[in-house]
Design a protein around this motif. Structure first.
Motif, short mmCIF file in Angstrom:
data_model
loop_
_atom_site.label_atom_id
_atom_site.label_comp_id
_atom_site.label_asym_id
_atom_site.label_seq_id
_atom_site.Cartn_x
_atom_site.Cartn_y
_atom_site.Cartn_z
N ASP A 183 0.85 -1.16 -0.21
CA ASP A 183 -0.20 -0.08 0.15
C ASP A 183 1.08 1.19 0.11
O ASP A 183 0.51 2.25 -0.54
N ASN A 184 1.96 1.31 0.80
CA ASN A 184 2.93 2.30 0.94
C ASN A 184 3.58 2.60 -0.44
O ASN A 184 3.52 3.77 -0.91
N GLN A 185 3.91 1.48 -1.20
CA GLN A 185 4.52 1.67 -2.34
C GLN A 185 3.49 2.17 -3.43
O GLN A 185 3.77 3.07 -4.43
N MET A 186 2.23 1.66 -3.38
CA MET A 186 1.09 2.35 -4.48
C MET A 186 1.01 3.59 -4.02
O MET A 186 0.96 4.50 -5.02
N GLU A 187 1.21 4.11 -2.81
CA GLU A 187 0.93 5.68 -2.56
C GLU A 187 2.21 6.39 -3.06
O GLU A 187 2.08 7.63 -3.73
N THR A 188 3.49 5.89 -3.11
CA THR A 188 4.60 6.48 -3.66
C THR A 188 4.56 6.47 -5.26
O THR A 188 4.57 7.54 -5.84
N ILE A 211 1.40 6.71 -6.82
CA ILE A 211 0.45 7.86 -6.94
C ILE A 211 0.94 9.24 -7.11
O ILE A 211 0.74 10.02 -7.79
N ASN A 212 1.90 9.50 -6.13
CA ASN A 212 2.40 10.86 -5.91
C ASN A 212 3.51 11.07 -7.16
O ASN A 212 3.45 12.30 -7.63
N CYS A 213 4.13 10.16 -7.57
CA CYS A 213 4.88 10.19 -8.58
C CYS A 213 3.88 10.55 -9.86
O CYS A 213 4.37 11.33 -10.67
N ILE A 214 3.05 9.87 -10.02
CA ILE A 214 1.96 10.27 -10.96
C ILE A 214 1.24 11.55 -10.98
O ILE A 214 1.33 12.34 -12.01
N LYS A 215 1.04 11.92 -10.02
CA LYS A 215 0.57 13.51 -9.69
C LYS A 215 1.78 14.39 -10.02
O LYS A 215 1.56 15.51 -10.48
N ALA A 216 2.79 14.14 -9.45
CA ALA A 216 4.00 15.03 -9.90
C ALA A 216 4.13 15.05 -11.36
O ALA A 216 4.54 16.18 -11.85
N SER A 217 4.14 13.87 -12.01
CA SER A 217 4.24 13.86 -13.60
C SER A 217 3.13 14.80 -14.31
O SER A 217 3.38 15.68 -14.96
N GLY A 218 1.71 14.53 -13.64
CA GLY A 218 0.87 15.31 -13.92
C GLY A 218 1.16 16.91 -13.88
O GLY A 218 0.77 17.86 -14.76
#
Length: 625
Positions: free
Chosen positions: A233-238, A240-247
């Motif tokens: 779950d923590n790695q999934m959140e990481t 997600i943060n990466c996806i948001k940062a890319s966007g």
């Protein structure tokens, strides 16, 4: 359990989709590879009076009705122009590149790089050590420590035509013993632990302690080891943060994920084995019909012969087989191909039902493992849920998601799960990209099958083509455990495979603008090959169907000239705290050792540009953007 009962239950959910596919032949075109296509293209060119020569414009095919009115000139990219290649770098950055690349060519420094970094940390202290790393290896290959610190570099690269594939590169710094222990615990089911050897598993798809540390022999891919569901779950959140940062950093970015970070690898192992065994059973039936020498897409089982074979094997009564094949609309054309066959494995109501395999001797389906605990069943479902969540975030943030390839004993499951995401999320545009490792003997079959499925179902095909990161490990494991080496025999064979797969996808783009490909390569000849084919086929870089990708800090002489010529090109941009990306930096040093020993070209170009600037009075050159 007979094939008849189980297969009928599996295909029920897909029968509607299959009916739609069968009633829409206009989506399909010939799946025979280059020769027929080349003849078709030549006839088309002759009928249009359009000879393809370098000085002439060529036609650009688009999805609009006015496509034939659009013309473009051939684009030439000069990879020897150092002024264009390095105009985004100041002189300090060029000197740093030279220093790092020269250090990477010294064997003893590379072999002992971890020990030397630890010694430097002790002698200099944490603060000075981090400054030293940022002036050298970290500064060369890593963009920054967090989402905010990487933005200046991303914006600068964008100003010079180069986008970003964000990749959070933090890894656990485990000992070999710790890695092996985690791998064995996470890849072996409770049933296997209780009754070793009592199942129907193939040795390739079972965990082996000697190869438990999956980092061994791998120099260009990060590795995740399963700890527990909370860690996933923590790695999934990481991610997600990466996806948001890319966007947030760009309007057309990519983000990379690995499925081994999202769940227990036991499921990937077992599901991979199921997929491979079902494919082998299809090939077994095809061989009975004298079609063993055909390509994967050319093999089509004759319906009447298939019925006879299944009846003789005792799969079911003739009437049951007749009802299965005709009642579910699978054999309307009189034949069944591998894509039809693969569609049978599609029931997700109970995950363990996916893990049934055919027994060629008895004609019955058997469970791959004796039983699955409620927790194992839940772990399988949670892994799929995490993948789905990431795909939804990518779609919402306008980011394309690249699913990295992994070892061959995981890859069939990874590819199938990625394909299911593509079917769901690539309906209107390419959001999910699968990765194809062209050092594999079966790479071309994998590419052609997935392209054909995208044609039939009408979704956007997205591929990243790489040569591969696990060659030494894969070869050692195959030899030690005793199964066929999955890797092409030599580097030239891999080059041929890469170009064959690439040409196939480019031809698909030419015929159908729903295909997309990332040419992820540091090989200048491969990039030139791609440009040549794009010119021949009239594929414009502005269509954003063909992308190029290189690692941050490497091959700027390829990336930046492409970007400034208008091609969509991306750097894989790692980021993370200095101490936590040391495993990544260690691999970059090892990869660059081989890269730099094989070619002096990049260092020569760097020297040439520095000499040009100094002689031209540009001692304090500063990029303007």
């Amino acid at each position: 359990m007979s094939y008849t009962k189980f297969l009928a239950s599996l295909i029920r959910a897909k029968s509607v989709n299959l009916n739609k596919i069968r009633s829409s032949p206009s989506r399909c075109r010939s799946t025979v590879a280059s020769p027929d296509r080349q003849e078709d293209k030549e006839q088309q060119r002759q009928s249009e009076g359009c000879a393809v020569v370098e000085a002439d414009p060529v036609e650009l095919i688009t999805q609009t009705k006015n496509a034939k009115d659009v013309r473009l000139n051939r684009i030439h990219v000069d990879f020897d122009n150092t002024e264009e290649a390095y105009k985004s770098k100041n002189n300090i950055e060029l000197l740093r590149s030279l220093l790092v690349f020269n250090l990477c060519a010294i064997d003893i420094l590379v072999e002992k790089n971890k020990e030397l970094m630890e010694l430097s940390k002790k002698l200099l202290g944490q603060r000075m050590f981090e400054k030293l790393m940022k002036m050298t290896f970290y500064g060369q290959f890593v963009a920054g420590e967090d989402h905010n610190s990487i933005k200046p570099l991303i914006h600068k690269n964008q100003a010079f035509g180069v986008g970003a594939v964000l990749d959070y590169s933090v890894e656990e710094d485990l000992t070999q013993e710790e890695a092996e222990k985690k791998e064995m615990e996470s890849c072996v089911s409770e049933a296997e632990k209780a009754s070793p050897g009592a199942d129907h598993r193939e040795k390739k798809y079972k965990a082996h302690r000697r190869f438990g540390d999956r980092r061994g022999g791998v120099i260009s891919a990060r590795t995740y080891f399963y700890a527990d569901e909370a860690k996933c779950d923590n790695q999934m959140e990481t991610f997600i943060n990466c996806i948001k940062a890319s966007g947030g950093a760009s309007t057309d970015g990519f983000s990379a994920i690995k499925l081994t970070a999202l769940g227990r690898p036991q499921f990937l192992l077992q599901f991979s084995e199921v997929l491979v065994k079902w494919r082998k059973f299809f090939n077994f039936l095809a061989a009975q019909q004298g079609k063993s020498d055909m390509t994967a897409l050319e093999k089509r089982l004759e319906l009447e012969l298939l019925k006879e074979s299944l009846t003789q094997m005792g799969v079911g009564a003739r009437d049951d087989i007749e009802n299965w094949l005709t009642g579910e609309k699978l054999g309307l054309s009189g034949t069944i191909d591998l894509l039809d066959w693969n569609s049978l494995i599609n029931d997700t109501t109970k995950m363990s039902n996916l893990l049934m395999v055919p027994n060629l001797e008895t004609g019955q389906l058997e469970p791959l493992s004796n039983k699955f605990t409620a927790e194992e069943e839940s772990q399988m479902k949670r892994m799929l849920q995490r993948v789905d969540i990431l795909a939804k975030h990518a779609l919402e943030n306008g980011v394309r998601l690249m699913v990295d390839a992994e070892q061959t004993y995981f890859q069939p499951a990874i590819s199938r799960l990625t394909l299911e995401m593509q079917r769901k999320f690539n309906k209107e545009k390419p959001v999910i990209f699968n990765t194809y490792q062209c050092y594999l003997k079966e790479a071309y079959d994998n590419v052609t099958l997935d392209v054909e499925l995208s044609r039939r179902e009408g979704w956007y095909f997205g591929a990243k083509l790489v040569r591969g990161a696990y060659m030494y490990q894969e070869r050692d494991r195959a030899q030690e455990i005793g199964y066929e080496d999955p890797i092409n025999p030599d580097y030239e064979a891999t080059n041929r495979m890469y170009h064959k797969c690439l040409e196939y996808v480019l031809e698909e783009i030419e015929h159908n603008r729903k295909a997309n490909v990332m040419v992820a390569s540091h090989n200048e000849d491969t990039v030139k090959f791609t440009l040549q084919k794009m010119n021949e086929m009239g594929l414009s870089p502005t269509e954003n169907k063909v992308y190029f990708g290189q690692l941050l800090g490497m091959c700027d002489q390829i990336s930046f000239p492409l970007g400034q010529a208008g091609f969509p090109v991306y750097k894989y941009v790692p980021y993370g705290p200095v101490n936590e990306v040391i495993p990544y930096l260690s691999r970059r040093a090892q990869e660059n050792r081989g890269f730099m020993k094989g070619s002096q070209r990049e260092r020569s170009l760097l020297w040439n540009e520095l000499r040009r600037r100094f002689l031209g009075g540009q001692i304090f050159y500063k990029p303007v953007y």
